[in-house]
Design a protein around this motif. Structure first.
Motif, PDB file in Angstrom:
ATOM      1  N   ASN A 146      60.460 -38.764  89.662  1.00 29.43           N
ATOM      2  CA  ASN A 146      60.401 -39.284  91.452  1.00 29.43           C
ATOM      3  C   ASN A 146      61.184 -38.748  91.689  1.00 29.43           C
ATOM      4  N   ASP A 147      61.712 -37.688  92.111  1.00 32.09           N
ATOM      5  CA  ASP A 147      62.445 -37.306  92.732  1.00 32.09           C
ATOM      6  C   ASP A 147      62.499 -37.916  94.206  1.00 32.09           C
ATOM      7  N   ILE A 148      64.410 -37.823  94.619  1.00 35.42           N
ATOM      8  CA  ILE A 148      64.766 -38.823  95.888  1.00 35.42           C
ATOM      9  C   ILE A 148      65.078 -37.839  97.008  1.00 35.42           C
ATOM     10  N   MET A 149      63.874 -37.204  98.039  1.00 32.61           N
ATOM     11  CA  MET A 149      64.025 -35.642  98.821  1.00 32.61           C
ATOM     12  C   MET A 149      64.460 -36.776 100.207  1.00 32.61           C
ATOM     13  N   THR A 150      65.561 -35.773 100.866  1.00 30.15           N
ATOM     14  CA  THR A 150      66.761 -35.909 101.445  1.00 30.15           C
ATOM     15  C   THR A 150      66.387 -35.121 102.864  1.00 30.15           C
ATOM     16  N   VAL A 151      66.255 -35.309 103.793  1.00 30.07           N
ATOM     17  CA  VAL A 151      66.133 -34.282 105.307  1.00 30.07           C
ATOM     18  C   VAL A 151      67.316 -35.159 106.148  1.00 30.07           C
ATOM     19  N   LEU A 152      68.043 -33.801 105.663  1.00 34.02           N
ATOM     20  CA  LEU A 152      69.131 -33.806 106.940  1.00 34.02           C
ATOM     21  C   LEU A 152      69.987 -33.258 107.933  1.00 34.02           C
ATOM     22  N   PRO A 153      70.016 -33.967 109.266  1.00 34.84           N
ATOM     23  CA  PRO A 153      70.110 -32.872 110.559  1.00 34.84           C
ATOM     24  C   PRO A 153      71.730 -32.438 110.529  1.00 34.84           C
ATOM     25  N   ALA A 154      71.967 -31.303 110.475  1.00 32.86           N
ATOM     26  CA  ALA A 154      73.085 -30.825 110.095  1.00 32.86           C
ATOM     27  C   ALA A 154      74.273 -31.192 111.402  1.00 32.86           C
ATOM     28  N   PRO A 155      73.934 -31.674 112.638  1.00 32.21           N
ATOM     29  CA  PRO A 155      74.671 -32.009 113.616  1.00 32.21           C
ATOM     30  C   PRO A 155      74.815 -33.400 113.423  1.00 32.21           C
ATOM     31  N   MET A 156      75.241 -33.985 111.997  1.00 27.75           N
ATOM     32  CA  MET A 156      75.323 -35.812 111.622  1.00 27.75           C
ATOM     33  C   MET A 156      76.922 -34.897 111.655  1.00 27.75           C
ATOM     34  N   PRO A 157      77.874 -36.475 110.913  1.00 28.93           N
ATOM     35  CA  PRO A 157      79.384 -36.069 110.939  1.00 28.93           C
ATOM     36  C   PRO A 157      79.142 -35.373 109.424  1.00 28.93           C
ATOM     37  N   ALA A 158      80.133 -34.443 109.166  1.00 28.12           N
ATOM     38  CA  ALA A 158      80.594 -34.410 107.572  1.00 28.12           C
ATOM     39  C   ALA A 158      80.813 -35.703 106.409  1.00 28.12           C
ATOM     40  N   GLU A 159      80.764 -35.950 106.670  1.00 27.56           N
ATOM     41  CA  GLU A 159      81.383 -37.614 105.949  1.00 27.56           C
ATOM     42  C   GLU A 159      80.100 -38.801 105.425  1.00 27.56           C
ATOM     43  N   GLU A 160      79.406 -37.921 106.118  1.00 27.46           N
ATOM     44  CA  GLU A 160      77.536 -38.487 106.460  1.00 27.46           C
ATOM     45  C   GLU A 160      76.885 -37.907 105.352  1.00 27.46           C
ATOM     46  N   LEU A 161      76.704 -36.193 106.146  1.00 27.80           N
ATOM     47  CA  LEU A 161      76.526 -35.500 104.965  1.00 27.80           C
ATOM     48  C   LEU A 161      76.754 -35.359 103.785  1.00 27.80           C
ATOM     49  N   VAL A 162      78.067 -35.608 103.171  1.00 29.50           N
ATOM     50  CA  VAL A 162      78.764 -35.633 102.148  1.00 29.50           C
ATOM     51  C   VAL A 162      77.378 -36.704 101.784  1.00 29.50           C
ATOM     52  N   THR A 163      77.623 -38.210 101.877  1.00 30.64           N
ATOM     53  CA  THR A 163      77.273 -38.829 101.544  1.00 30.64           C
ATOM     54  C   THR A 163      75.860 -39.722 101.100  1.00 30.64           C
ATOM     55  N   HIS A 164      75.076 -38.352 101.957  1.00 30.23           N
ATOM     56  CA  HIS A 164      73.617 -38.749 102.159  1.00 30.23           C
ATOM     57  C   HIS A 164      73.265 -37.233 100.426  1.00 30.23           C
ATOM     58  N   LEU A 165      74.192 -36.341 100.490  1.00 30.94           N
ATOM     59  CA  LEU A 165      73.441 -35.061  99.780  1.00 30.94           C
ATOM     60  C   LEU A 165      73.794 -35.598  98.031  1.00 30.94           C
ATOM     61  N   VAL A 166      75.173 -36.791  97.937  1.00 28.86           N
ATOM     62  CA  VAL A 166      75.613 -37.106  96.674  1.00 28.86           C
ATOM     63  C   VAL A 166      74.631 -38.032  96.696  1.00 28.86           C
ATOM     64  N   ALA A 167      73.780 -38.548  97.199  1.00 29.08           N
ATOM     65  CA  ALA A 167      72.934 -39.256  96.555  1.00 29.08           C
ATOM     66  C   ALA A 167      71.656 -38.898  96.597  1.00 29.08           C
ATOM     67  N   THR A 168      71.181 -37.534  96.591  1.00 27.44           N
ATOM     68  CA  THR A 168      69.789 -37.421  96.072  1.00 27.44           C
ATOM     69  C   THR A 168      69.624 -36.438  95.356  1.00 27.44           C
ATOM     70  N   ASP A 169      68.699 -36.010  95.003  1.00 27.79           N
ATOM     71  CA  ASP A 169      67.721 -35.025  94.158  1.00 27.79           C
ATOM     72  C   ASP A 169      67.278 -33.691  94.985  1.00 27.79           C
ATOM     73  N   ALA A 170      67.086 -33.473  95.509  1.00 29.87           N
ATOM     74  CA  ALA A 170      66.726 -32.520  96.877  1.00 29.87           C
ATOM     75  C   ALA A 170      66.936 -32.794  97.940  1.00 29.87           C
ATOM     76  N   ALA A 171      67.193 -32.120  98.954  1.00 29.69           N
ATOM     77  CA  ALA A 171      67.389 -32.248  99.870  1.00 29.69           C
ATOM     78  C   ALA A 171      67.237 -30.727 101.438  1.00 29.69           C
ATOM     79  N   ALA A 172      66.919 -30.769 102.353  1.00 29.76           N
ATOM     80  CA  ALA A 172      66.629 -30.006 103.543  1.00 29.76           C
ATOM     81  C   ALA A 172      67.389 -30.338 104.597  1.00 29.76           C
ATOM     82  N   ILE A 173      68.160 -29.327 104.842  1.00 34.09           N
ATOM     83  CA  ILE A 173      69.203 -29.222 105.939  1.00 34.09           C
ATOM     84  C   ILE A 173      68.773 -28.524 107.676  1.00 34.09           C
ATOM     85  N   MET A 174      68.338 -29.005 108.241  1.00 38.32           N
ATOM     86  CA  MET A 174      67.953 -28.625 109.765  1.00 38.32           C
ATOM     87  C   MET A 174      68.806 -29.105 110.519  1.00 38.32           C
ATOM     88  N   LYS A 175      68.186 -27.627 112.288  1.00 40.32           N
ATOM     89  CA  LYS A 175      68.739 -27.749 112.766  1.00 40.32           C
ATOM     90  C   LYS A 175      70.572 -27.305 112.825  1.00 40.32           C
TER      91      LYS A 175
END
Length: 234
Positions: A146-175
């Motif tokens: 039941n992992d949560i997987m998050t896809v994140l675009p790198a151009p996002m503001p740093a604080e938004e990237l942090v918020t999403h990364l701490v709330a997910t089990d796995a992530a892919a960071i693109m662009k």
């Protein structure tokens, strides 16, 4: 009354020509017009992926969809760039639009689709996306159970990237591109750098897998990804 042509958007996959689906190949080789996008003064990656499947007698249409523009500025440019595609459709010719990866997953075809799908019959063929290809090329299972997987675009503001990364089990960071240093520093800050895996041009002949801290920030291409697989194991 002249019949309008049919619009096709086909995903051509992440780079390996053998990852093109059978359906996409059939449509590609039966359409009289093939359209593809590229950056100005650069060859089309999508066309390069399918080049060996082209028949040699098809009309080819190149268009440019510049990135990093304000929506108001971009809209008029996109309208202009898709006009040649619409002209072929209006003349009764089917048009296949090539799209790297999957047409509806950060795909350039979406800009064509929203402008033409109401007037012309349209079919979209899914493709293998980089989100699927990169973990496989890296040789790491991405998610379990039941992992949560998050896809994140790198151009996002740093604080938004942090918020999403701490709330997910796995992530892919693109662009990644010029945003690589920001992302790398955040991963170290959050203690995720040891799990983070960097890959560029997955499945292409130029594919490279590099340890995160050995990546040259000045040489990171648009087609790159950082994969953070789940901590869970079977």
């Amino acid at each position: 009354m002249q019949t309008k042509g049919r619009l096709y958007g086909i995903g051509v996959g992440p780079g390996d020509p053998e990852l093109l689906t059978l359906k996409a190949l059939r449509i590609l080789q039966t359409a009289p017009v093939v359209a593809y996008q590229s950056a100005v003064d650069k060859d089309s990656i999508a066309r390069a992926i399918v080049s060996k499947y082209l028949l040699g007698n098809q009309i080819e249409v190149l268009f440019h969809l510049p990135r990093a523009l304000e929506p108001e500025t971009a809209s008029a440019i996109y309208d202009q760039e898709v006009a040649p595609i619409a002209e072929h459709l209006a003349a009764g010719r089917d048009v296949v639009v090539l799209c790297e990866g999957d047409p509806f997953f950060y795909g350039s075809f979406m800009y064509v689709y929203v402008r033409l799908c109401q007037e012309y019959e349209t079919e979209v063929v899914p493709g293998v996306s980089s989100l699927m290809a990169c973990p496989v090329a890296l040789g790491v299972p991405f998610t379990y159970y039941n992992d949560i997987m998050t896809v994140l675009p790198a151009p996002m503001p740093a604080e938004e990237l942090v918020t999403h990364l701490v709330a997910t089990d796995a992530a892919a960071i693109m662009k990644l591109g010029r945003h690589f240093t920001k992302v790398r520093d955040i991963l170290h800050q959050l203690g995720l750098a040891s799990r983070a895996l960097y890959i560029e041009r997955a499945t292409m002949a130029e594919q490279r897998i590099i340890p995160l801290d050995e990546v040259d920030p000045n040489q990171v291409p648009y087609f790159s990804m950082i994969v953070i697989p789940t901590k869970k194991r079977l």
